[in-house]
Design an enzyme around this catalytic site. Structure first.
Site, PDB file in Angstrom:
ATOM      1  CG  ASP A   8      37.594  43.826  45.587  1.00 43.43           C
ATOM      2  OD1 ASP A   8      38.077  44.240  44.526  1.00 43.43           O
ATOM      3  OD2 ASP A   8      38.047  44.119  46.724  1.00 43.43           O
TER       4      ASP A   8
HETATM    5 MG   LIG Z   1      39.252  45.836  47.165  1.00 40.15          MG
END
Ligand SMILES: [Mg+2]
Length: 242
Positions: A8
């Protein structure tokens, strides 16, 4: 087969909030107002509420963009009737995109991971806008440390949907067992990994509540609260999955 690390971006490798703070400060000050932490918190709160309205399809994205700055300037007692709020929003995003901020130690961590783990591939998977993600990546030098990137705005679907992960897996053309998802968000990263049947590592550099309960609920395989811990976890995983 590679070791595919699916990272991410925001609050994992880059500090989105720090860039947002810089952008907002410049916008407020260039409009002759005084920027305060209180004002920043107000913006964050209203912004979050508006994103929820957008996700429920109650407002459009342009309405969201205009409203967040209308509310912000109204909070400063500024008459917004003659202001081009969409233009201001555009400037805000541009400033953010030029002012990426790394999570502390992120580059050193990625460098070490690449050097030490054979056949490793670093793949960024992020929800958000192309300009904002790519600009911040370039302004921090992070662009030298990844092999591939998938941005929700570009591929048309968001994490945690299974479609998002299917597109990534098809594009990289690697088996599921060779992938691990690393991220701070339970509802996009960990749920996404669970939906797609992928191994997951929850990155929690800040305080987190109900860790054990959440690990069970989201079928999380590993957790790490610092880059040092994350390195150890990923090395262990890579050895196991060889
Ligand atoms: Mg994040």
């Amino acid at each position: 087969m590679h070791h595919n690390f699916l990272f991410d971006l925001d609050q994992t490798l880059l500090n989105f909030h720090a860039s947002e703070y810089i952008g907002l400060k410049k916008i407020i000050e260039s409009n002759g107002q005084t920027f305060t932490d209180e004002l920043y918190q107000y913006f964050k709160k209203r912004n979050k509420e508006l994103w929820m309205e957008y996700e429920k399809e109650n407002i459009t994205k342009n309405q969201l963009f205009e409203t967040r700055f209308r509310l912000l300037f109204e909070k400063c007692n500024v008459d917004t009737s003659n202001m081009d709020l969409l233009k201001i929003n555009g400037e805000f995003i541009k400033i953010m995109s030029q002012n990426g901020v790394l999570m502390k130690g992120a580059l050193e961590f990625l460098k070490k991971l690449r050097n030490d783990i054979p056949n490793s591939k670093i793949i960024i998977i992020t929800n958000g806008a192309k300009l904002n993600a790519e600009g911040r990546i370039e302004s921090t030098g992070l662009n030298a440390y990844y092999d591939d990137i998938f941005i929700s705005e570009v591929i048309g679907v968001n994490k945690p949907s299974i479609e998002f992960f299917n597109i990534v897996l098809n594009a990289i053309n690697e088996p599921k067992e060779s992938c691990i998802v690393i991220g701070d968000s339970l509802t996009s990263d960990m749920l996404g990994a669970k939906n797609a049947g992928l191994t997951s590592c929850w990155f929690i550099p800040e305080e987190a509540n109900d860790i054990d309960k959440n690990m069970k609920e989201y079928d999380i395989n590993y957790k790490a609260s610092s880059f040092d811990e994350l390195y150890d976890v990923l090395k262990k995983w890579a050895n196991l999955s060889m």
